[in-house]
Design an enzyme around this catalytic site. Structure first.
Site, PDB file in Angstrom:
ATOM      1  CD  GLU A   1      43.282  96.799  46.065  1.00 33.27           C
ATOM      2  OE1 GLU A   1      44.401  96.556  45.581  1.00 33.27           O
ATOM      3  OE2 GLU A   1      42.275  96.968  45.340  1.00 33.27           O
TER       4      GLU A   1
ATOM      5  CB  CYS B   1      45.488  93.857  40.384  1.00 29.75           C
ATOM      6  SG  CYS B   1      46.613  94.552  39.148  1.00 29.75           S
TER       7      CYS B   1
ATOM      8  CG  HIS C   1      44.557  98.317  42.407  1.00 32.52           C
ATOM      9  ND1 HIS C   1      45.024  97.199  43.061  1.00 32.52           N
ATOM     10  CD2 HIS C   1      45.195  98.358  41.220  1.00 32.52           C
ATOM     11  CE1 HIS C   1      45.919  96.595  42.305  1.00 32.52           C
ATOM     12  NE2 HIS C   1      46.043  97.284  41.183  1.00 32.52           N
TER      13      HIS C   1
END
Length: 155
Positions: free
Chosen positions: A101, A13, A99
């Site tokens: 994660e 990001c 994302h």
């Protein structure tokens, strides 16, 4: 410095945006904010670190900015809302706008801390839709681990 030294770099990001800028690209507001669970598509470009990423997959996004690809970068992933979702620079740098994660707890914190971001817009999902998609976290984690495994193999 790390890029010049050919260290392995993964930016997610804001990290991808920063890498783009350091390499001569630009960061600017995307035409649409992208928040929630969205479909992502691989381009025809190949990079070893994405060897285990499917052609199409779902992941979490929460961003309003995007970036240009730096000169010499490979365009790797896009979505309907944002053209530049992933790029590689050489064999040692990868930037991801989305994302992989994200965890359930992380997403719950985002929803609690930034509810004002969830307005009526084409690529912004409601709190309810985001929570309904929370099961995608497990798949995203596996995709991220696949990337990290490829990075480790390249060592």
């Amino acid at each position: 410095m790390a890029i010049e030294m050919k260290k392995k770099v993964l930016g997610i990001c804001l990290g991808a945006q920063m890498i783009s800028e350091v390499l001569g690209g630009s960061v600017f507001p995307n035409r649409e904010k992208e928040i929630g669970w969205h479909g992502f598509h691989r381009t025809q470009e190949y990079h070893a670190w994405l060897a285990k990423i499917p052609e199409k997959f779902t992941s979490f996004a929460w961003h309003g900015d995007t970036f240009t690809l730096p000169d010499g970068a490979q365009h790797l992933i896009y979505s309907e809302a944002c053209e530049n979702q992933a790029f590689a620079y050489g064999e040692h740098v990868l930037g991801l706008q989305f994302h992989l994660e994200s965890t359930t707890d992380c997403i719950q914190q985002m929803l609690a801390n930034w509810p004002h971001e969830l307005r009526d817009a084409p690529f912004i999902q409601t709190t309810s839709l985001i929570r309904e998609g929370i099961d995608h976290c497990e798949q995203s984690k596996m995709l991220l681990w696949g990337i990290l495994d490829q990075i480790a193999l390249a060592a």
